[in-house]
Design a protein around this motif. Structure first.
Motif, PDB file in Angstrom:
ATOM      1  N   ASN A  61      21.022  11.888  17.964  1.00 36.32           N
ATOM      2  CA  ASN A  61      20.466  12.381  16.712  1.00 36.32           C
ATOM      3  C   ASN A  61      20.139  13.870  16.824  1.00 36.32           C
ATOM      4  O   ASN A  61      20.393  14.658  15.893  1.00 36.32           O
ATOM      5  CB  ASN A  61      19.192  11.601  16.357  1.00 36.32           C
ATOM      6  CG  ASN A  61      18.596  12.036  15.040  1.00 36.32           C
ATOM      7  OD1 ASN A  61      19.249  12.015  14.007  1.00 36.32           O
ATOM      8  ND2 ASN A  61      17.340  12.448  15.060  1.00 36.32           N
ATOM      9  N   LYS A  62      19.607  14.254  17.961  1.00 38.17           N
ATOM     10  CA  LYS A  62      19.253  15.651  18.217  1.00 38.17           C
ATOM     11  C   LYS A  62      20.492  16.548  18.161  1.00 38.17           C
ATOM     12  O   LYS A  62      20.441  17.695  17.702  1.00 38.17           O
ATOM     13  CB  LYS A  62      18.582  15.752  19.592  1.00 38.17           C
ATOM     14  CG  LYS A  62      17.888  17.071  19.871  1.00 38.17           C
ATOM     15  CD  LYS A  62      17.178  16.987  21.225  1.00 38.17           C
ATOM     16  CE  LYS A  62      16.539  18.315  21.586  1.00 38.17           C
ATOM     17  NZ  LYS A  62      15.884  18.238  22.913  1.00 38.17           N
ATOM     18  N   GLN A  63      21.621  15.998  18.620  1.00 40.66           N
ATOM     19  CA  GLN A  63      22.871  16.766  18.636  1.00 40.66           C
ATOM     20  C   GLN A  63      23.675  16.603  17.340  1.00 40.66           C
ATOM     21  O   GLN A  63      24.816  17.035  17.252  1.00 40.66           O
ATOM     22  CB  GLN A  63      23.729  16.316  19.823  1.00 40.66           C
ATOM     23  CG  GLN A  63      23.104  16.623  21.176  1.00 40.66           C
ATOM     24  CD  GLN A  63      23.926  16.079  22.326  1.00 40.66           C
ATOM     25  OE1 GLN A  63      25.109  15.778  22.182  1.00 40.66           O
ATOM     26  NE2 GLN A  63      23.308  15.932  23.496  1.00 40.66           N
ATOM     27  N   HIS A  64      23.059  15.966  16.339  1.00 38.85           N
ATOM     28  CA  HIS A  64      23.677  15.766  15.016  1.00 38.85           C
ATOM     29  C   HIS A  64      24.991  14.977  15.100  1.00 38.85           C
ATOM     30  O   HIS A  64      25.928  15.243  14.343  1.00 38.85           O
ATOM     31  CB  HIS A  64      23.926  17.115  14.317  1.00 38.85           C
ATOM     32  CG  HIS A  64      22.688  17.953  14.205  1.00 38.85           C
ATOM     33  ND1 HIS A  64      21.645  17.633  13.381  1.00 38.85           N
ATOM     34  CD2 HIS A  64      22.325  19.098  14.855  1.00 38.85           C
ATOM     35  CE1 HIS A  64      20.690  18.552  13.502  1.00 38.85           C
ATOM     36  NE2 HIS A  64      21.070  19.436  14.393  1.00 38.85           N
ATOM     37  N   LYS A  65      25.042  14.030  16.020  1.00 39.73           N
ATOM     38  CA  LYS A  65      26.240  13.196  16.150  1.00 39.73           C
ATOM     39  C   LYS A  65      26.224  12.004  15.206  1.00 39.73           C
ATOM     40  O   LYS A  65      27.239  11.347  15.011  1.00 39.73           O
ATOM     41  CB  LYS A  65      26.376  12.697  17.607  1.00 39.73           C
ATOM     42  CG  LYS A  65      26.744  13.796  18.596  1.00 39.73           C
ATOM     43  CD  LYS A  65      26.938  13.221  19.987  1.00 39.73           C
ATOM     44  CE  LYS A  65      27.351  14.293  20.982  1.00 39.73           C
ATOM     45  NZ  LYS A  65      27.538  13.737  22.347  1.00 39.73           N
ATOM     46  N   ALA A  67      24.393  10.430  11.346  1.00 37.18           N
ATOM     47  CA  ALA A  67      23.658  10.769  10.130  1.00 37.18           C
ATOM     48  C   ALA A  67      22.202  10.337  10.274  1.00 37.18           C
ATOM     49  O   ALA A  67      21.892   9.366  10.967  1.00 37.18           O
ATOM     50  CB  ALA A  67      24.297  10.084   8.919  1.00 37.18           C
ATOM     51  N   SER A  68      21.305  11.071   9.629  1.00 32.78           N
ATOM     52  CA  SER A  68      19.875  10.766   9.752  1.00 32.78           C
ATOM     53  C   SER A  68      19.555   9.357   9.260  1.00 32.78           C
ATOM     54  O   SER A  68      18.697   8.677   9.827  1.00 32.78           O
ATOM     55  CB  SER A  68      19.041  11.796   8.983  1.00 32.78           C
ATOM     56  OG  SER A  68      19.390  11.806   7.610  1.00 32.78           O
ATOM     57  N   TYR A  71      20.509   6.927  11.930  1.00 37.02           N
ATOM     58  CA  TYR A  71      19.511   6.983  13.008  1.00 37.02           C
ATOM     59  C   TYR A  71      18.276   6.169  12.632  1.00 37.02           C
ATOM     60  O   TYR A  71      17.776   5.378  13.439  1.00 37.02           O
ATOM     61  CB  TYR A  71      19.127   8.438  13.268  1.00 37.02           C
ATOM     62  CG  TYR A  71      17.997   8.597  14.259  1.00 37.02           C
ATOM     63  CD1 TYR A  71      18.220   8.438  15.628  1.00 37.02           C
ATOM     64  CD2 TYR A  71      16.704   8.897  13.825  1.00 37.02           C
ATOM     65  CE1 TYR A  71      17.186   8.574  16.543  1.00 37.02           C
ATOM     66  CE2 TYR A  71      15.669   9.038  14.736  1.00 37.02           C
ATOM     67  CZ  TYR A  71      15.912   8.882  16.089  1.00 37.02           C
ATOM     68  OH  TYR A  71      14.886   9.011  16.983  1.00 37.02           O
TER      69      TYR A  71
END
Length: 211
Positions: A61-65, A67-68, A71
């Motif tokens: 999630n931190k690396q935007h791999k 979608a929010s 997550y």
């Protein structure tokens, strides 16, 4: 239109029917290929859930791999030990020849994806947050339209959005607010005349690796 199509099919030759079945099977494979990255991602999510691996989930999630919304759903799902295993179904909800991808099972849809420029896009996820009181869900109708609802367990209002899919992607048709515990139904608020779809009739498949 479906009735007239069936009538025409009855008048075609056996060879034409076999040819159309073969074409349909090829199209289905192609459509599954279009959603390959999403199905693979949910295979990965399933692995993380089995492991209870919050660290890798947080890092991705931190690396935007992811979608929010994905997550939030997966993170909350880790707190539910008996959560059902994800399945998927490719369904042409609005009968335009282009499939949507449903993640969930015969009783509850957890996420809906659609194609935009032949690329999968997330409409929304649906889940019960393990903390904070957030709730969300889908209602799918026989005319292909979808209601997305979200609300807080501590508040009396439910936010409703009505979506319709098309060749270009999706369009938000209408929004509304439902008073929880009141007499109105979502269909009345958004003026939907179609019946809700029985999720069990869709062809749900177990998640599996796509080579």
């Amino acid at each position: 239109t479906s009735v007239s199509t069936e009538a025409k099919a009855e008048n075609t030759s056996d060879s034409s029917i076999k040819e159309s079945q073969s074409t349909a099977e090829n199209k289905k494979e192609t459509r599954q290929d279009l959603y390959k990255e999403v199905i693979e991602r949910y295979n990965h999510f399933t692995d993380l859930l089995k492991q209870g691996n919050r660290e890798d989930l947080y890092e991705e999630n931190k690396q935007h791999k992811i979608a929010s919304e994905e997550y939030g759903m997966i993170f909350s799902r880790m707190d539910y030990q008996n959560a059902p295993v994800f399945k998927y179904a490719l369904v042409d909800l609005n009968k335009d020849g282009q499939d949507e991808l449903l993640i969930g099972d015969e009783k509850f849809v957890s996420a809906i994806y659609y194609l935009e420029n032949q690329k999968p896009s997330l409409l929304h996820t649906a889940y019960i947050a393990s903390a904070g009181g957030f709730r969300s869900g889908f209602d799918i109708y026989e005319n292909g339209q979808v209601i997305y609802a979200d609300w807080q367990s501590t508040r009396p209002e439910m936010n409703l959005s009505l979506y319709a899919f098309n060749k270009d992607g999706v369009q938000k048709i209408k929004e509304g607010t439902l008073q929880i515990g009141g007499n109105q139904k979502p269909e009345q608020v958004l003026e939907i005349s179609s019946n809700e779809v029985d999720l069990a009739k869709f062809d749900w498949k177990e998640l599996e690796r796509i080579n």
